[in-house]
Scaffold this active site. Structure first.
Site, mmCIF file in Angstrom:
data_model
loop_
_atom_site.group_PDB
_atom_site.id
_atom_site.type_symbol
_atom_site.label_atom_id
_atom_site.label_comp_id
_atom_site.label_asym_id
_atom_site.label_seq_id
_atom_site.Cartn_x
_atom_site.Cartn_y
_atom_site.Cartn_z
ATOM 1 N N ARG A 46 0.263 -0.728 -0.008
ATOM 2 C CA ARG A 46 0.377 0.186 0.017
ATOM 3 C C ARG A 46 0.437 1.535 -0.544
ATOM 4 N NH1 ARG A 46 -2.102 1.776 4.876
ATOM 5 N NH2 ARG A 46 -2.369 -0.387 5.336
ATOM 6 N N TYR A 98 -16.685 16.939 -14.877
ATOM 7 C CA TYR A 98 -16.991 16.145 -14.734
ATOM 8 C C TYR A 98 -18.139 15.701 -13.708
ATOM 9 C CZ TYR A 98 -17.421 10.547 -14.676
ATOM 10 O OH TYR A 98 -17.774 9.202 -14.129
ATOM 11 N N ASP A 172 -7.125 19.551 -14.119
ATOM 12 C CA ASP A 172 -7.569 17.743 -13.991
ATOM 13 C C ASP A 172 -7.690 18.386 -16.824
ATOM 14 O OD1 ASP A 172 -8.846 15.338 -15.862
ATOM 15 O OD2 ASP A 172 -10.982 15.453 -14.119
ATOM 16 N N LYS A 197 -8.870 6.732 -18.548
ATOM 17 C CA LYS A 197 -8.592 7.595 -20.624
ATOM 18 C C LYS A 197 -7.566 7.497 -21.636
ATOM 19 C CE LYS A 197 -12.837 8.444 -18.303
ATOM 20 N NZ LYS A 197 -13.306 7.692 -17.752
HETATM 21 O O1 P1T Z 1 -13.750 7.610 -13.816
HETATM 22 P P1 P1T Z 1 -12.673 7.753 -13.101
HETATM 23 O O2 P1T Z 1 -11.521 7.430 -13.369
HETATM 24 O O3 P1T Z 1 -13.035 7.555 -11.307
HETATM 25 O O4 P1T Z 1 -12.210 9.337 -13.366
HETATM 26 C C1 P1T Z 1 -13.448 10.116 -13.190
HETATM 27 C C2 P1T Z 1 -12.504 11.435 -14.104
HETATM 28 C C3 P1T Z 1 -12.084 13.077 -13.767
HETATM 29 N N1 P1T Z 1 -12.251 13.615 -14.641
HETATM 30 C C4 P1T Z 1 -12.580 13.352 -15.671
HETATM 31 C C5 P1T Z 1 -12.054 14.702 -16.765
HETATM 32 C C6 P1T Z 1 -13.483 12.284 -16.667
HETATM 33 O O5 P1T Z 1 -13.730 12.685 -17.910
HETATM 34 C C7 P1T Z 1 -13.925 11.749 -15.423
HETATM 35 C C8 P1T Z 1 -14.350 10.043 -15.776
HETATM 36 N N2 P1T Z 1 -14.977 9.836 -16.898
HETATM 37 C C9 P1T Z 1 -16.332 9.191 -17.512
HETATM 38 C C10 P1T Z 1 -16.633 7.892 -16.551
HETATM 39 C C11 P1T Z 1 -16.838 9.568 -19.320
HETATM 40 O O6 P1T Z 1 -17.341 8.976 -19.747
HETATM 41 O O7 P1T Z 1 -17.013 11.749 -18.733
#
Ligand code: P1T
Length: 379
Positions: A46, A98, A172, A197
């Site tokens: 961890r 988001y 972000d 992503k």
């Molecule tokens: O899904 P996760 O890995 O927890 O990430 C969250 C997140 C944070 N910032 C941005 C700009 C994002 O697009 C996302 C997650 N977005 C999607 C799941 C979507 O379909 O837009």
């Protein structure tokens, strides 16, 4: 090193016992110690794991940062940043964030006496006046390009405001990827990615990352990562590190397809409006062209029709798959109002323009002509 070389070589270590060019996946939770507290730098996974450590070095390099930290999801990385704050803090957040980030702020962190103010950050004057209003403003939360309306926020202007008010600036950078935008070079304190992503790139994992060159913030975030424990598994760390190696070439094709699709949509009579920072008609195109070296594969548009027409369009698509998420090699289509941004309060959705005819495309790395043909036949 230039970005493509960095992606391939950062954090790459030759395995010392065999010379293997690919660093192994250390699937271990713990490490044998010679004497209590006398060990080889690892005591519990961890806290640290060699596979994760190699990946985190690579993550840092892609953003030109001193430090990189990886998390079990993008939202776990978002949580870690908010956990830097004391109760009573005020946070300025871009209004078009988001949906999951907004939900975490509104429904979870707001319970801990944190005050989130959602503002249109495409207007730096509005951010400045909100920031100086209260000495409790400790964090400025920027997502650029924003989500799903693709607004572009001037990172340099936000950095100036953050500096003059003593707030931390987090950006972000998920949509642009480290290939097209490096917020730390523009004055941000922390960069965040949902590595689910573009960095992961293959729609086969969930992950998040933070990069910073501020030693004080790194130490606090490292403690939060260790104490909270939202870390990726060694296998996921390996997969993300592997994916990073091809990030540069993938982004070139995402960008090529994004531009072509945006231009095609802009010329089509069944499309009311296209939101893509690479189009000259985009309201913040000048800022985008200054702070980004490419515009990525994310395109939003408003169909000139009813929700029924949207449903027909979605059913007719053959290559674009209807699914949440973005940034994978395969093209996806999303309906923000009913899917990714369903948790945004209705009033806010209306204000932003997230309505029944809004469609978001994540252009993959397929052949450009095939993507255009698919959209054309569906329209
Ligand atoms: O899904 P996760 O890995 O927890 O990430 C969250 C997140 C944070 N910032 C941005 C700009 C994002 O697009 C996302 C997650 N977005 C999607 C799941 C979507 O379909 O837009």
């Amino acid at each position: 090193m230039k970005p493509f070389t960095t992606c391939v070589h950062a954090g790459a270590k030759v395995e010392p016992t065999t010379g293997a060019i690919m660093y192994p996946i250390f699937t271990t939770s713990t490490y044998v110690q010679e004497e209590p507290a006398k060990h080889k730098g690892f005591d519990y996974s961890r806290a640290d794991n060699p596979t994760r450590q190699a990946y985190e070095e690579a993550l840092a390099a892609t953003e030109g940062a001193q430090h990189g930290l990886s998390f079990a999801s993008g939202l776990a990385a978002v949580q870690a940043v908010v956990q830097l704050l004391d109760p009573g803090s005020r946070i300025l957040v871009c209004d078009d964030v988001y949906g999951g980030t907004g939900r975490l702020f509104r429904r979870l962190f707001a319970k801990y006496n944190l005050d989130f103010q959602f503002i249109d950050m495409a207007d730096p004057a509005a951010v400045k006046s909100a920031a100086v209003k209260s000495a409790a403003t400790k964090l400025i939360w920027v997502e650029t390009p924003t989500h799903p309306m693709m607004k572009v926020i001037d990172i340099r202007a936000m950095a100036q405001i953050a500096k003059s008010t003593g707030a931390i600036l987090v950006v972000d950078n998920t949509f642009a990827s480290p290939i097209f935008q490096n917020p730390l070079n523009l004055g941000a304190d922390i960069v965040l990615h949902s590595t689910t992503k573009y960095i992961g790139g293959h729609s086969d994992l969930i992950g998040g990352a933070l990069m910073t060159s501020r030693q004080d913030l790194f130490e606090q975030l490292k403690f939060i990562q260790f104490a909270g424990g939202a870390v990726p598994s060694p296998f996921d760390a390996y997969l993300m590190h592997r994916s990073l190696k091809t990030l540069g070439v993938r982004m070139m094709q995402h960008n090529k397809n994004g531009i072509a699709v945006a231009e095609f949509l802009a010329s089509h009579k069944r499309v009311r409006q296209v939101m893509y920072p690479g189009l000259k008609s985009h309201p913040q195109h000048t800022v985008a062209a200054e702070q980004m070296s490419g515009f990525s594969g994310m395109v939003s548009f408003d169909l000139n029709g009813t929700y029924d027409d949207v449903l027909k369009f979605l059913k007719k698509l053959k290559i674009f798959a209807l699914a949440e998420s973005l940034g994978g090699v395969e093209s996806l289509v999303n309906h923000p109002e009913k899917m990714t941004h369903a948790s945004v309060p209705e009033e806010m959705r209306k204000k932003l323009g997230i309505g029944p005819s809004l469609i978001r495309l994540s252009c993959g790395i397929e052949d450009t002509d095939d993507l255009i043909a698919d959209i054309n036949q569906a329209l």
